[in-house]
Design a protein around this motif. Structure first.
Motif, mmCIF file in Angstrom:
data_model
loop_
_atom_site.group_PDB
_atom_site.id
_atom_site.type_symbol
_atom_site.label_atom_id
_atom_site.label_comp_id
_atom_site.label_asym_id
_atom_site.label_seq_id
_atom_site.Cartn_x
_atom_site.Cartn_y
_atom_site.Cartn_z
ATOM 1 N N ASP A 308 0.850 -1.187 0.000
ATOM 2 C CA ASP A 308 0.000 0.000 0.000
ATOM 3 C C ASP A 308 0.886 1.238 0.000
ATOM 4 O OD1 ASP A 308 -1.855 2.003 0.423
ATOM 5 O OD2 ASP A 308 -2.948 0.907 1.967
ATOM 6 N N LEU A 309 0.691 2.111 -0.981
ATOM 7 C CA LEU A 309 1.474 3.340 -1.071
ATOM 8 C C LEU A 309 0.907 4.451 -0.204
ATOM 9 C CD1 LEU A 309 2.161 3.390 -4.927
ATOM 10 C CD2 LEU A 309 3.634 2.511 -3.095
ATOM 11 N N LYS A 310 -0.313 4.267 0.297
ATOM 12 C CA LYS A 310 -0.943 5.227 1.217
ATOM 13 C C LYS A 310 -0.926 6.647 0.652
ATOM 14 C CE LYS A 310 0.421 2.404 5.187
ATOM 15 N NZ LYS A 310 -0.863 1.700 5.240
ATOM 16 N N ASP A 311 -1.297 6.764 -0.615
ATOM 17 C CA ASP A 311 -1.222 8.078 -1.254
ATOM 18 C C ASP A 311 -2.549 8.544 -1.837
ATOM 19 O OD1 ASP A 311 -1.432 6.289 -3.320
ATOM 20 O OD2 ASP A 311 0.236 7.088 -4.491
ATOM 21 N N GLY A 312 -3.656 7.961 -1.393
ATOM 22 C CA GLY A 312 -4.949 8.415 -1.884
ATOM 23 C C GLY A 312 -5.296 7.815 -3.231
ATOM 24 N N THR A 313 -6.397 8.266 -3.790
ATOM 25 C CA THR A 313 -6.885 7.706 -5.050
ATOM 26 C C THR A 313 -6.538 8.625 -6.214
ATOM 27 O OG1 THR A 313 -9.032 8.769 -4.749
ATOM 28 C CG2 THR A 313 -8.785 6.533 -3.886
ATOM 29 N N HIS A 314 -6.311 8.010 -7.369
ATOM 30 C CA HIS A 314 -5.989 8.740 -8.587
ATOM 31 C C HIS A 314 -6.627 8.016 -9.762
ATOM 32 C CE1 HIS A 314 -2.881 10.849 -6.291
ATOM 33 N NE2 HIS A 314 -2.400 9.664 -5.925
ATOM 34 N N TYR A 315 -6.771 8.745 -10.860
ATOM 35 C CA TYR A 315 -7.136 8.151 -12.141
ATOM 36 C C TYR A 315 -5.984 8.418 -13.101
ATOM 37 C CZ TYR A 315 -9.639 6.949 -16.391
ATOM 38 O OH TYR A 315 -10.004 6.353 -17.571
ATOM 39 N N VAL A 316 -5.526 7.388 -13.824
ATOM 40 C CA VAL A 316 -4.349 7.495 -14.679
ATOM 41 C C VAL A 316 -4.740 7.206 -16.122
ATOM 42 C CG1 VAL A 316 -2.040 6.608 -15.165
ATOM 43 C CG2 VAL A 316 -2.819 6.804 -12.796
ATOM 44 N N ARG A 317 -4.306 8.073 -17.044
ATOM 45 C CA ARG A 317 -4.556 7.838 -18.468
ATOM 46 C C ARG A 317 -3.353 8.284 -19.285
ATOM 47 N NH1 ARG A 317 -6.585 12.687 -20.923
ATOM 48 N NH2 ARG A 317 -7.192 14.266 -19.401
ATOM 49 N N ARG A 318 -3.300 7.784 -20.536
ATOM 50 C CA ARG A 318 -2.178 8.060 -21.425
ATOM 51 C C ARG A 318 -2.372 9.374 -22.163
ATOM 52 N NH1 ARG A 318 2.701 6.757 -21.450
ATOM 53 N NH2 ARG A 318 2.235 4.507 -21.223
ATOM 54 N N THR A 319 -1.315 10.171 -22.263
ATOM 55 C CA THR A 319 -1.268 11.350 -23.120
ATOM 56 C C THR A 319 0.030 11.288 -23.918
ATOM 57 O OG1 THR A 319 0.009 12.905 -21.758
ATOM 58 C CG2 THR A 319 -2.325 12.624 -21.196
ATOM 59 N N PRO A 320 0.180 12.080 -24.985
ATOM 60 C CA PRO A 320 1.439 12.090 -25.729
ATOM 61 C C PRO A 320 2.638 12.561 -24.913
ATOM 62 C CG PRO A 320 -0.324 12.955 -27.091
ATOM 63 C CD PRO A 320 -0.884 12.814 -25.709
ATOM 64 N N LEU A 321 2.407 13.216 -23.757
ATOM 65 C CA LEU A 321 3.500 13.653 -22.898
ATOM 66 C C LEU A 321 3.875 12.619 -21.847
ATOM 67 C CD1 LEU A 321 2.796 17.431 -22.140
ATOM 68 C CD2 LEU A 321 4.407 16.437 -23.761
ATOM 69 N N GLY A 322 3.095 11.568 -21.714
ATOM 70 C CA GLY A 322 3.311 10.573 -20.679
ATOM 71 C C GLY A 322 1.994 10.223 -20.009
ATOM 72 N N LEU A 323 2.082 9.530 -18.886
ATOM 73 C CA LEU A 323 0.879 9.189 -18.132
ATOM 74 C C LEU A 323 0.451 10.379 -17.292
ATOM 75 C CD1 LEU A 323 1.771 5.558 -17.009
ATOM 76 C CD2 LEU A 323 0.093 6.240 -18.732
ATOM 77 N N LEU A 324 -0.839 10.684 -17.338
ATOM 78 C CA LEU A 324 -1.409 11.799 -16.592
ATOM 79 C C LEU A 324 -2.179 11.252 -15.404
ATOM 80 C CD1 LEU A 324 -2.163 14.849 -16.334
ATOM 81 C CD2 LEU A 324 -4.166 14.329 -17.740
ATOM 82 N N ARG A 325 -1.842 11.721 -14.215
ATOM 83 C CA ARG A 325 -2.519 11.316 -12.987
ATOM 84 C C ARG A 325 -3.443 12.439 -12.530
ATOM 85 N NH1 ARG A 325 1.489 10.075 -8.266
ATOM 86 N NH2 ARG A 325 1.481 12.355 -8.066
ATOM 87 N N GLU A 326 -4.708 12.126 -12.387
ATOM 88 C CA GLU A 326 -5.699 13.090 -11.934
ATOM 89 C C GLU A 326 -6.103 12.731 -10.519
ATOM 90 O OE1 GLU A 326 -8.871 13.478 -14.753
ATOM 91 O OE2 GLU A 326 -7.557 13.078 -16.450
ATOM 92 N N GLY A 327 -5.809 13.603 -9.582
ATOM 93 C CA GLY A 327 -6.103 13.336 -8.191
ATOM 94 C C GLY A 327 -7.361 14.044 -7.739
ATOM 95 N N SER A 328 -7.191 15.021 -6.866
ATOM 96 C CA SER A 328 -8.345 15.800 -6.416
ATOM 97 C C SER A 328 -8.816 16.688 -7.553
ATOM 98 C CB SER A 328 -7.982 16.630 -5.183
ATOM 99 O OG SER A 328 -7.000 17.595 -5.525
ATOM 100 N N ARG A 329 -9.777 17.533 -7.272
ATOM 101 C CA ARG A 329 -10.468 18.297 -8.312
ATOM 102 C C ARG A 329 -9.536 19.136 -9.177
ATOM 103 N NH1 ARG A 329 -16.407 20.461 -7.663
ATOM 104 N NH2 ARG A 329 -16.559 21.952 -9.352
ATOM 105 N N CYS A 330 -8.416 19.589 -8.666
ATOM 106 C CA CYS A 330 -7.582 20.506 -9.454
ATOM 107 C C CYS A 330 -6.120 20.101 -9.507
ATOM 108 C CB CYS A 330 -7.704 21.927 -8.916
ATOM 109 S SG CYS A 330 -6.798 22.239 -7.384
ATOM 110 N N ARG A 331 -5.772 18.932 -8.990
ATOM 111 C CA ARG A 331 -4.365 18.534 -8.904
ATOM 112 C C ARG A 331 -4.054 17.417 -9.898
ATOM 113 N NH1 ARG A 331 -5.502 20.906 -4.187
ATOM 114 N NH2 ARG A 331 -3.801 21.988 -3.121
ATOM 115 N N TYR A 332 -2.979 17.621 -10.661
ATOM 116 C CA TYR A 332 -2.584 16.690 -11.713
ATOM 117 C C TYR A 332 -1.075 16.449 -11.627
ATOM 118 C CZ TYR A 332 -7.014 18.378 -13.616
ATOM 119 O OH TYR A 332 -8.345 18.730 -13.777
#
Length: 353
Positions: A308-332
């Motif tokens: 367990d990394l104990k770092d909360g929940t994220h959504y991860v998707r692919r972009t041409p710049l790399g993997l984008l992690r979307e956390g809370s409402r405004c943090r990426y």
């Protein structure tokens, strides 16, 4: 990537091109609890030009919408300065707007598929539409086909050659860092989960069956290519344990580019990870991370065991710049290697900035 926490409203669509330029869809909604029907949402487009130190607001093609309808438009970035905005309505009649000049002007269109293309061009997005019956909505579609959203004009065109993966193939929208395109579906002979890869822009496909722990098909399979391995997360219903929304039945690993696969993790009624939000995050030397519904989980041995990394929940998707992690409402955050993340913020509001 520069931050812009002071942008109006909140970001509900975000994408980048390979040169670092990007687009964000924003919505600022006004509601009246005593008269919900009078509420409305005003839409904005924020653009970062290549090499720019800040995001700037440009005209949104989306009209003001009733707040009771919610926010459901989508954004597809189709290369430097090019993007397609789609209204929330599904089906071929849904309206679209395309820009080739960084959002300075927009051309109206629709979601119809017109013609055929032999390959997927650079900057394009890969998706599907209903082939039989033509134009049917998802719940009534018997057979889907692969469709290319063109960076030239934002129009949809059917891809000439498709892998044999059953009636409902699920493509990744973006290519992986090595240029490969991936599609998941069902092996027509066994009915088990399978994936296909193309290394020539969709002109030809190689299909491989996954060593699934069950005999039936998966909901879909999420594929991510790392420096020394490819990971395929098989998604579907779990047996036993607490019910979950985004169940990951198994994690498979390939060290030969997807020609053969080994099942590394089989999900049980207890023990984590049991879920996946988006894509696995491959790193070097057998490292892989899973963004679950409850937390993130990391493995140093290719997915055999996780902590367990104990770092909360994220959504991860692919972009041409790399993997984008979307956390809370405004943090990426963005990563190109699965280890180092570059964090930034967009449209945070006073309480979050």
């Amino acid at each position: 990537m520069p931050s812009a926490p002071g942008l109006p409203g909140w970001a509900y669509g975000l994408g980048f091109a390979r040169d670092g330029s990007g687009f964000a869809l924003l919505a600022a909604c006004v509601s009246e609890p005593t008269a919900p029907e009078s509420g409305f949402c005003r839409h904005h487009v924020a653009v970062r030009d290549a090499g720019a130190e800040e995001w700037v607001l440009r005209r949104s093609p989306l009209p003001e919408t009733p707040e009771t309808q919610g926010v459901s438009a989508s954004l597809l970035v189709l290369g430097p300065g090019r993007a397609l905005v789609e209204e929330g309505a599904t089906g071929p009649g849904g309206r679209t707007w395309f820009t080739r000049d960084g959002g300075r002007s927009w051309r109206a269109g629709d979601r119809r598929t017109v013609g055929t293309v032999p390959e997927i061009p650079a900057g394009a997005v890969l998706t599907t539409d209903c082939a039989a019956p033509a134009g049917a909505l998802p719940d009534a579609c018997r057979r889907e086909r692969l469709v290319v959203v063109s960076p030239r004009d934002g129009r949809r065109r059917a891809l000439a050659r498709m892998p044999l993966l059953g009636a409902h193939p699920r493509p990744a929208e973006q290519p992986e860092p090595d240029g490969s395109w991936w599609v998941s579906g069902t092996d027509p002979l066994s009915g088990r989960p399978a994936v296909a890869v193309s290394r020539d822009g969709g002109r030809g496909w190689t299909v491989a069956r996954l060593p699934s722990p069950v005999t039936g098909p998966a909901r879909y399979t999420a594929v991510a290519v790392g420096r020394d391995a490819v990971y395929a997360a098989e998604m579907g219903e779990l047996t036993g344990g607490d019910p979950v929304k985004n169940g990951m039945r198994a994690l498979h690993r390939s060290v030969d580019g997807g020609r053969s696969w080994q099942r590394m993790w089989t999900t049980g009624p207890v023990g984590e990870p049991r879920t996946l939000m988006g894509l696995p995050v491959p790193g070097p030397g057998g490292r892989v991370e899973i963004a679950g519904e409850l937390s993130g989980y990391g493995s140093a041995d290719g997915g055999r065991a996780f902590v367990d990394l104990k770092d909360g929940t994220h959504y991860v998707r692919r972009t041409p710049l790399g993997l984008l992690r979307e956390g809370s409402r405004c943090r990426y955050a963005l990563t190109a290697d699965g280890v180092r993340w570059s964090e930034f913020r967009l449209a945070c509001g006073e309480e979050e900035s």
